[in-house]
Design an enzyme around this catalytic site. Structure first.
Site, short mmCIF file in Angstrom:
data_model
loop_
_atom_site.label_atom_id
_atom_site.label_comp_id
_atom_site.label_asym_id
_atom_site.label_seq_id
_atom_site.Cartn_x
_atom_site.Cartn_y
_atom_site.Cartn_z
N GLU A 82 47.39 147.76 61.40
CA GLU A 82 47.83 146.49 61.98
C GLU A 82 47.49 146.41 63.47
OE1 GLU A 82 51.49 145.20 60.51
OE2 GLU A 82 52.18 144.38 62.42
N ARG A 110 59.19 145.13 55.64
CA ARG A 110 59.33 146.09 56.73
C ARG A 110 58.49 145.68 57.92
NH1 ARG A 110 56.37 150.87 58.43
NH2 ARG A 110 54.74 150.33 56.94
C1 LIG Z 1 48.08 154.68 55.81
C2 LIG Z 1 49.47 154.53 56.32
C3 LIG Z 1 49.69 154.19 57.66
C4 LIG Z 1 50.98 154.06 58.15
N1 LIG Z 1 51.17 153.72 59.47
C5 LIG Z 1 52.44 153.62 59.94
C6 LIG Z 1 52.67 153.30 61.31
O1 LIG Z 1 51.75 153.11 62.10
N2 LIG Z 1 53.96 153.21 61.73
C7 LIG Z 1 55.03 153.40 60.90
O2 LIG Z 1 56.16 153.31 61.33
N3 LIG Z 1 54.83 153.73 59.60
C8 LIG Z 1 53.57 153.84 59.10
N4 LIG Z 1 53.38 154.17 57.79
C9 LIG Z 1 54.53 154.59 56.98
C10 LIG Z 1 54.93 156.01 57.39
O3 LIG Z 1 53.78 156.80 57.54
C11 LIG Z 1 55.81 156.69 56.36
O4 LIG Z 1 56.84 155.82 55.95
C12 LIG Z 1 56.45 157.95 56.91
O5 LIG Z 1 55.47 158.80 57.47
C13 LIG Z 1 57.21 158.68 55.82
O6 LIG Z 1 57.63 159.92 56.30
P1 LIG Z 1 58.59 160.83 55.42
O7 LIG Z 1 58.90 162.03 56.22
O8 LIG Z 1 59.70 160.02 54.88
O9 LIG Z 1 57.68 161.23 54.15
P2 LIG Z 1 56.25 161.91 54.03
O10 LIG Z 1 55.52 162.04 55.30
O11 LIG Z 1 55.60 161.16 52.91
O12 LIG Z 1 56.57 163.38 53.56
C14 LIG Z 1 57.02 163.65 52.26
C15 LIG Z 1 57.15 165.15 52.10
O13 LIG Z 1 57.78 165.41 50.85
C16 LIG Z 1 57.03 166.39 50.14
N5 LIG Z 1 57.27 166.16 48.71
C17 LIG Z 1 57.10 165.02 48.02
N6 LIG Z 1 57.44 165.21 46.74
C18 LIG Z 1 57.85 166.48 46.63
C19 LIG Z 1 58.31 167.29 45.54
N7 LIG Z 1 58.44 166.79 44.30
N8 LIG Z 1 58.60 168.58 45.78
C20 LIG Z 1 58.47 169.11 47.02
N9 LIG Z 1 58.04 168.40 48.09
C21 LIG Z 1 57.74 167.10 47.88
C22 LIG Z 1 55.61 166.17 50.59
O14 LIG Z 1 54.80 167.30 50.35
C23 LIG Z 1 55.83 165.91 52.08
O15 LIG Z 1 56.01 167.13 52.76
C24 LIG Z 1 52.09 154.26 57.29
C25 LIG Z 1 51.87 154.57 55.94
C26 LIG Z 1 50.57 154.68 55.46
C27 LIG Z 1 50.38 154.93 54.00
#
Ligand SMILES: Cc1cc2nc3c(=O)[nH]c(=O)nc-3n(C[C@H](O)[C@H](O)[C@H](O)COP(=O)(O)OP(=O)(O)OC[C@H]3O[C@@H](n4cnc5c(N)ncnc54)[C@H](O)[C@@H]3O)c2cc1C
Length: 598
Positions: free
Chosen positions: A274, A403
């Site tokens: 974005e 969002r």
């Molecule tokens: C391309 C892209 C660009 C984005 N850009 C932005 C941005 O600029 N700004 C913004 O605010 N948001 C952005 N987002 C959204 C944001 O990146 C995510 O919402 C955020 O990083 C999620 O973080 P999290 O820690 O919740 O999960 P994640 O970073 O998804 O981490 C999940 C963790 O859980 C582990 N896991 C999953 N399932 C299991 C399982 N069954 N057993 C063991 N481990 C498991 C994975 O290995 C990983 O370590 C973007 C998303 C995408 C797809």
């Protein structure tokens, strides 16, 4: 998969497994899991284990590009946490939980300063402050960023901090089931994806920070092996409630490519941040019209993601799209040095593909990006199952019906702190798994996993995944209606039957991981379809062509829980009310005027 419990044969031997005792088990090592672990360590909780499906520092968070929100006021001093909350509720079409929103926005200025201290490489103003840029539908410049690789810089800073604090991390572990009696959680079952060993985790508290569910769609911005709904599905199975699952954000600008071209095909649907629009990028249809003038003359390209995504879908549907089913995004009126500095990764990616963003437009089309729904939690990130927390993209409530860009990274660190503090205050050790749960839940799960390995079924795991993703795009995509959603649910039932007959490799193979993921994807997909059918209105990212208007009666959240005897059951509840400062900010009616950018 098929749920390993269903595959399990009660007569078979229980395979060997190792038991790990720990006070707090953190499932997920993206920004949310890492930040929670840091808070726990800083509060003196030592007996913590963080695990993830990949190596340390390699989580989906690294793909976040454009930025992270917090009302620092670097560029616009009149900004405040309350206006940030008001923008978030406006964009969420007032389906967000106001208390959770305020928890995030009130903390963010401090969280950003703290990340700065921990070495996050923020882009800076000339006088060295954390710079902030425009992002869609935000009244002021409040999106802090590290070029267009914000997520990577954020996770690097958190991992460095976690390593300084010697927080243990176990890589390549996949959790397949939580151990819960429906009222309380006792740990989890999983396997080492490298060695194939089975592991029983005995934990007093479990924090699910396992990401979201947007990859259940065929055009999506996630890595293929992430965001398959693991977090929501594990929590649902353990007795927690899912909420708002029908709200899936279709980002307006995924890459639109010639799918017959092998060089471009892998990039289909990948995110064009974005920030390209935030830095002044303009959208044109194939007739050369700057079509957002018709849909949103004030906010233009920086209107809310749902508005821009539907506008593009409509231009394409009405025959004004490109040959690849998209429209043009053009930032070539800015200088090459500006683009290289503000959007370095985007510039490099297109440059490698032979397109110079400083000289020509790129092609974009909507793509599934983020599930606003997830696990229902209270103000500390705890679910209704005692000891089970869900945070980051796994949780629901902050984003409502749509969002704001930059708010999900904010949510990860804000709720990491809140959950970490709360867990530290409540204390407690590893706990004791009741024998009944070991016999009736853990051991059948291990038997099921053992029997799933090397299974000689008729359907390839990858094919079933693709069928599911196509089904979701077709029946629960940008435009939805009753008939199509019902047909989608019928197809989903048929697909579920296929998963009883999968061809699966050994425990360490990709097909084994994905066979389990299909089970998680089916749960998430069913909740999205059911929620989309139940919500007979259009609001935010959920658009029903047979109910095209907002219905005030529907200012309610839809919750799903697992019935005692099979099936998903739902109920709805009205949303809460914002605090006075936030209501005042809503009443002020702040709004971004895109034209100030020009
Ligand atoms: C391309 C892209 C660009 C984005 N850009 C932005 C941005 O600029 N700004 C913004 O605010 N948001 C952005 N987002 C959204 C944001 O990146 C995510 O919402 C955020 O990083 C999620 O973080 P999290 O820690 O919740 O999960 P994640 O970073 O998804 O981490 C999940 C963790 O859980 C582990 N896991 C999953 N399932 C299991 C399982 N069954 N057993 C063991 N481990 C498991 C994975 O290995 C990983 O370590 C973007 C998303 C995408 C797809």
């Amino acid at each position: 998969m098929s749920d390993p419990d269903e595959v399990s044969d009660a007569g078979a031997d229980v395979p060997e497994y190792e038991t790990v005792d720990v006070s707090v088990l953190l499932i997920g090592a993206g920004a949310a899991g890492a930040r929670t672990a840091i808070e726990l360590a800083e509060c003196g909780v030592e007996d913590v284990l963080v695990l993830g499906k990949r190596s340390h520092g390699d989580a989906h968070t690294t793909w976040a590009r454009g930025g992270i929100n917090g009302a620092l006021g670097t560029q616009d001093p009149e900004d405040s946490w309350a206006i940030h909350a008001a923008d978030t509720l406006n964009e969420g079409h007032f389906l967000n939980d106001p208390q959770l929103v305020e928890t995030v926005t009130a903390q963010m200025p401090d969280r950003l300063r703290e990340l700065d201290e921990w070495g996050m490489e923020f882009s800076r103003t000339d006088d060295g402050k954390i710079d902030q840029r425009f992002f869609g539908a935000q009244s002021f410049r409040r999106t802090a960023f590290a070029g267009d690789h914000t997520g990577e810089s954020l996770l690097n800073a958190l991992v460095d901090r976690a390593q300084e604090l010697s927080i243990p991390y176990q890589e390549d572990v996949m959790i397949t089931k939580l151990l819960s009696d429906g009222d309380r959680v006792y740990g989890a079952v999983g396997f080492d994806m490298d060695s194939g060993d089975f592991i029983l985790f005995n934990a007093g508290v479990v924090v699910l920070a396992a990401g979201g569910y947007a990859a259940i769609y065929n055009r999506h911005t996630s890595r293929d092996d992430e965001n398959n709904g693991d977090g929501p599905a594990l929590a649902y199975d353990a007795g927690a409630e899912l909420m708002d699952m029908e709200f899936v954000q279709f980002h307006p600008t995924g890459m639109a490519v010639d799918e017959g071209d092998s060089e471009w095909e892998p990039w289909s649907g990948r995110l064009v941040t974005e920030a390209v629009r935030g830095e002044g990028g303009r959208l044109y249809n194939a007739d050369g019209e700057r079509f957002m003038e018709r849909y949103s003359p004030t906010q233009m390209e920086l209107d809310a993601r749902d508005v821009v995504a539907r506008a593009i879908a409509q231009e394409v549907a009405e025959g004004r799209g490109t040959d690849n089913g998209g429209v043009y995004l053009d930032i070539s009126h800015k200088s090459e040095s500006f683009i290289r500095e503000r959007l370095p990764r985007m510039y490099a990616r297109f440059d490698e593909l032979g397109v110079d963003m400083a000289a020509e437009p790129i092609e974009v089309a909507p793509t599934a990006h983020y599930g606003m729904g997830g696990v229902s939690v209270n103000e500390y990130g705890e679910t209704r199952v005692e000891g089970l927390f869900a945070i980051g993209e796994t949780m629901a409530g902050v984003h409502g019906a749509n969002r704001l860009g930059g708010n999900s990274l904010a949510e990860t660190v804000a709720f990491g702190v809140v959950a970490g503090k709360h867990i530290a205050e409540r204390g407690g050790g590893p706990g004791h798994i009741p024998t009944r749960l070991i016999k009736e839940t853990a051991e059948p799960q291990f038997r099921g996993l053992a029997m799933l390995a090397d299974r000689d079924g008729s359907h390839a795991v990858a094919d079933v995944c693709i069928d599911l993703q196509n089904l979701m795009w077709e029946h629960a995509g940008i435009l939805r209606d009753e008939e199509s959603i019902k047909a989608g649910l019928a197809k989903l039932r048929a697909l579920r039957r296929k998963t009883d007959d999968l061809a699966v490799g050994p425990v360490t193979s990709d097909s084994f991981e994905f066979a389990i993921d299909i089970g998680f994807m089916l749960t998430a997909a069913e909740a999205v379809l059911r929620g989309a059918r139940e919500r007979t209105e259009s609001r935010g990212a959920h658009y029903r062509t047979d109910y095209p208007d907002v219905d005030t009666e529907w200012q309610r959240n839809i919750y799903f829980e697992r019935a005692d005897v099979g099936g998903m059951i739902s109920h709805t509840e009205p949303v809460g009310t914002p605090s006075k400062p936030v209501q005042d900010a809503i009443n002020e009616g702040y709004e971004l005027d895109y034209h100030q950018l020009e």
